[in-house]
Design a protein around this motif. Structure first.
Motif, mmCIF file in Angstrom:
data_model
loop_
_atom_site.group_PDB
_atom_site.id
_atom_site.type_symbol
_atom_site.label_atom_id
_atom_site.label_comp_id
_atom_site.label_asym_id
_atom_site.label_seq_id
_atom_site.Cartn_x
_atom_site.Cartn_y
_atom_site.Cartn_z
ATOM 1 N N LYS A 22 0.827 -1.208 0.000
ATOM 2 C CA LYS A 22 0.000 0.000 0.000
ATOM 3 C C LYS A 22 0.863 1.260 0.000
ATOM 4 O O LYS A 22 0.563 2.231 -0.705
ATOM 5 C CB LYS A 22 -0.931 -0.008 1.214
ATOM 6 N N LYS A 23 1.930 1.226 0.774
ATOM 7 C CA LYS A 23 2.819 2.380 0.859
ATOM 8 C C LYS A 23 3.464 2.682 -0.496
ATOM 9 O O LYS A 23 3.604 3.839 -0.888
ATOM 10 C CB LYS A 23 3.899 2.115 1.912
ATOM 11 N N ARG A 24 3.845 1.615 -1.213
ATOM 12 C CA ARG A 24 4.535 1.772 -2.492
ATOM 13 C C ARG A 24 3.573 1.887 -3.676
ATOM 14 O O ARG A 24 4.003 2.048 -4.812
ATOM 15 C CB ARG A 24 5.468 0.575 -2.722
ATOM 16 N N LYS A 25 2.274 1.756 -3.410
ATOM 17 C CA LYS A 25 1.246 1.842 -4.455
ATOM 18 C C LYS A 25 1.445 0.776 -5.534
ATOM 19 O O LYS A 25 1.322 1.042 -6.731
ATOM 20 C CB LYS A 25 1.244 3.228 -5.103
ATOM 21 N N VAL A 26 1.753 -0.441 -5.106
ATOM 22 C CA VAL A 26 1.915 -1.568 -6.034
ATOM 23 C C VAL A 26 0.545 -2.166 -6.309
ATOM 24 O O VAL A 26 -0.224 -2.420 -5.383
ATOM 25 C CB VAL A 26 2.842 -2.651 -5.447
ATOM 26 N N ARG A 27 0.234 -2.374 -7.575
ATOM 27 C CA ARG A 27 -1.009 -3.045 -7.932
ATOM 28 C C ARG A 27 -0.765 -4.551 -7.925
ATOM 29 O O ARG A 27 0.044 -5.043 -8.729
ATOM 30 C CB ARG A 27 -1.492 -2.612 -9.314
#
Length: 242
Positions: A22-27
């Motif tokens: 979530k922190k890195r905005k990984v899908r």
């Protein structure tokens, strides 16, 4: 960054990995190995747009957990993504081959009846059988071949059926894997890790690792930014297909 086939729930500390995702905005497409694992994963990972939890039933587990087949079918109407499903034709799984194949074909038929799903598909040692099932049923489903290990002829058949492919780092480190990846159109692939079942130098791959992106950038003579952008476009196209 995108990881389109990750067993997020099977890391030793899945919630810590989830927080970093979530922190890195990984899908992430968080595939599951059974219907019960799917329901549990929904509880932990179902509160963010960055992670999509897929309803799965790994072919190696179907025969031994037949009591969960009904639960799987009951959940089909609730989810957009299916995975990991498929057929495993390796020697140790021959005892369950008939059950695996029957279940997978039923999944394909049921998802077609429900206007199609995006499916992450296991085909190790059973590419022909998997493609036969797809060919007989394909209309609205979008099949994604996970960690594809078929031959060139099977690859061309899969492409002709409209299959997509998720590419993990292990495919980029062998000659046969590289040759296979480079025959797949760039607009028909997405990166994956299959973690935590993959590692490099004793260290587990994480959903934000970029080995696949870096490999494609080198092979195509493009920047990492250009490849990442192409993968983002691919994901949008895929998601808008259903």
């Amino acid at each position: 960054m995108i990881d389109f086939h990750c067993h997020l729930d099977l890391y030793k500390n899945p919630l810590a990995v989830f927080e970093e995702v979530k922190k890195r905005k990984v899908r992430v497409l968080a595939v599951t190995t059974s219907p019960r694992a799917y329901l549990k994963s929904l509880q932990y990972f179902g509160n963010t747009d960055d992670v999509n939890v897929a309803l799965g039933f790994h072919p190696e587990l179907v025969a031994d957990r037949r009591s969960e087949i009904e639960l799987f079918m009951e959940q089909l109407s609730n989810c957009r993504y299916i995975g990991e499903v498929g057929v495993d034709g390796t020697a140790r799984n021959q005892y369950s081959y008939t059950v695996q194949k029957s279940f997978f074909y039923n999944v394909l038929n049921e998802t077609e009846k429900q206007n199609g799903r995006i499916l992450s598909i296991h085909s190790r040692g059973a590419v022909t059988e998997v493609l036969d099932g797809i060919e007989k049923s394909i209309n609205k489903n979008i099949p994604i071949m996970h960690w594809f290990t078929g031959n060139a002829k099977e690859l061309q058949r899969a492409l002709s059926l409209g299959c997509w492919f998720s590419i993990n780092p292990k495919m980029c480190y062998t000659k046969s894997g590289k040759d296979m990846v480079m025959q797949i159109p760039l607009n028909k692939m997405l990166p994956e890790t299959d973690a935590p079942f993959t590692e490099k130098n004793g260290k587990l791959y994480m959903p934000w690792d970029t080995d696949v992106i870096e490999f494609l950038a080198i092979q195509y003579g493009k920047s990492i930014f250009e490849i990442k952008n192409q993968m983002e476009i691919n994901l949008r196209v895929l998601n808008n297909s259903i």
